[in-house]
Design an enzyme around this catalytic site. Structure first.
Site, short mmCIF file in Angstrom:
data_model
loop_
_atom_site.label_atom_id
_atom_site.label_comp_id
_atom_site.label_asym_id
_atom_site.label_seq_id
_atom_site.Cartn_x
_atom_site.Cartn_y
_atom_site.Cartn_z
N HIS A 18 5.08 6.15 11.56
CA HIS A 18 4.58 5.99 10.18
C HIS A 18 3.61 7.16 9.91
O HIS A 18 2.41 6.98 9.84
CB HIS A 18 3.86 4.65 10.07
N LYS B 123 25.96 -3.26 -0.55
CA LYS B 123 27.42 -3.06 -0.67
C LYS B 123 27.95 -2.26 0.51
O LYS B 123 29.13 -1.93 0.56
CB LYS B 123 27.73 -2.31 -1.97
N ARG C 250 0.80 -1.23 0.00
CA ARG C 250 0.00 0.00 0.00
C ARG C 250 0.83 1.27 0.00
O ARG C 250 0.58 2.20 -0.76
CB ARG C 250 -0.89 0.10 1.25
N THR C 251 1.77 1.32 0.92
CA THR C 251 2.46 2.60 1.10
C THR C 251 3.22 2.97 -0.17
O THR C 251 3.07 4.06 -0.71
CB THR C 251 3.38 2.55 2.33
N ARG D 52 11.27 3.98 3.29
CA ARG D 52 10.91 3.03 4.37
C ARG D 52 12.15 2.25 4.74
O ARG D 52 12.90 1.81 3.85
CB ARG D 52 9.81 2.09 3.90
C1 NCD Z 1 1.68 -0.93 8.17
C2 NCD Z 1 3.16 -0.72 8.32
O1 NCD Z 1 3.91 -0.92 7.38
O2 NCD Z 1 3.55 -0.31 9.41
N1 NCD Z 1 1.30 -1.12 6.85
C3 NCD Z 1 1.05 -0.03 6.07
O3 NCD Z 1 1.90 0.79 5.84
N2 NCD Z 1 -0.19 0.14 5.63
C4 NCD Z 1 1.11 -1.93 9.09
C5 NCD Z 1 1.69 -3.30 9.13
O4 NCD Z 1 2.63 -3.63 8.40
O5 NCD Z 1 1.18 -4.09 9.91
#
Ligand code: NCD
Length: 305
Positions: A129, A80, A51-52, A101
């Site tokens: 997040h 590396k 999703r993200t 991320r």
């Molecule tokens: C979440 C995350 O990555 O923290 N997912 C997301 O970004 N929608 C929640 C999860 O991974 O459980």
């Protein structure tokens, strides 16, 4: 330069502005179709995501911009031994904004210190997040019509669940918000949230290890997945993973206007037969994520419709 590392990097007024823009995008998408023409977003994902990352990419494409990046650390120079500071100094030569991320808490912050372009934290370890929180706030505001006067139940892995930490930080700034924190002893919220956010601001909250007794009190039920990848041993994960399952019977205890949210991915905590319940909003929430990220990219690039 403005980086979004923590949800508190945005004031309540700025958040309102972003949610208002997201609403306008939903109502008038054509107005925004070319505002980021010739701009590039890089998605640097050192940890898995569906999703993200895809909502960031869809957001930039719907603004008329382009995207580049990688979706696993193994395909980047991190293997590396390159530092995130060096990586963003290089990627900053090719892109106008970066969403990152990383499994290590604080990595996007370290990257921001070196980056020539704005950095967005798209999730750092078990820490924060902020863009999921913007997604959650847009969903709550659209579904409940307000961000104040709410009782919010957060259920599951409150220790490692970074979406929970950012959401508590954000919601603590609105009037008369009460939290019901539902988790096993081992997965309670970290002390820096309990003391540093809730106690410090005099926010009302209760901690409980069962769902049943509180179901009828909730305006929002925010379910979470037990974060397997952050556990130290598999046995603990196996013992805790199915502690909370929101069955239809359990949901029947909730009010008619309670909304059920989940950042997704879900594992067993919400059976698929709950998806048809009109109170289930987790897929709407995923859609909202694209619109609010469009608003965020525009703000951070300083472009207007
Ligand atoms: C979440 C995350 O990555 O923290 N997912 C997301 O970004 N929608 C929640 C999860 O991974 O459980």
């Amino acid at each position: 330069m403005f980086h979004l590392i923590d949800i508190k990097d945005l004031s309540v007024e700025e958040i309102k502005g972003l949610l208002d823009t997201a609403e306008d995008i939903i109502a008038n998408p054509d107005k925004y179709a070319e505002v980021c023409k010739r701009k590039k977003l890089a998605t640097l994902f050192f940890e898995p995501s569906t999703r993200t990352r895809l909502s960031f990419e869809a957001a930039m494409l719907e603004l008329g911009g382009s995207v580049l990046g990688f979706s696993e650390a193994s395909s980047s120079s991190a293997t590396k031994g390159e530092t995130v500071g060096d990586t963003v100094q290089v990627v900053g030569c090719y892109a106008d904004i970066i969403a990152m991320r990383h499994p290590k808490e604080g990595a996007p912050m370290a990257a921001a210190l070196k980056s020539p372009v704005p950095i967005i934290n798209a999730g750092d370890g078990g820490h924060n997040h902020p863009t999921q929180t913007l997604t959650d706030l847009l969903t709550i505001r659209r579904e409940k019509g307000r961000l104040d006067n709410l009782t919010i139940g957060l259920c599951g892995d409150l220790k490692f669940g970074r979406t929970v930490h950012s959401l508590i930080m954000a919601m603590s700034r609105y009037e008369n918000v009460k939290f019901i924190l539902i988790s096993p002893e081992e997965l309670k919220i970290p002390d820096y949230i309990r003391r540093g956010v809730l106690d410090k601001n005099g926010i009302e909250y209760v901690e409980i290890d069962r769902m049943e007794p509180v179901m009828d009190q909730l305006d929002v039920l925010y379910m979470t997945r037990v974060q397997r990848e952050r556990f130290f041993n598999e046995a603990d994960y196996q013992r805790l993973k199915d502690v909370y399952i929101l069955t239809r019977q359990m949901l029947n205890r909730a009010k008619d206007d309670t909304i059920v949210m989940h950042p997704l991915p879900r594992v067993n905590e919400i059976p698929v037969d709950v998806d048809d319940d009109p109170r289930a909003k987790y897929f709407t929430q995923a859609l909202n994520g694209k619109y609010v990220r469009m608003a965020l990219i525009m703000k951070m690039l300083g472009v207007k419709a």
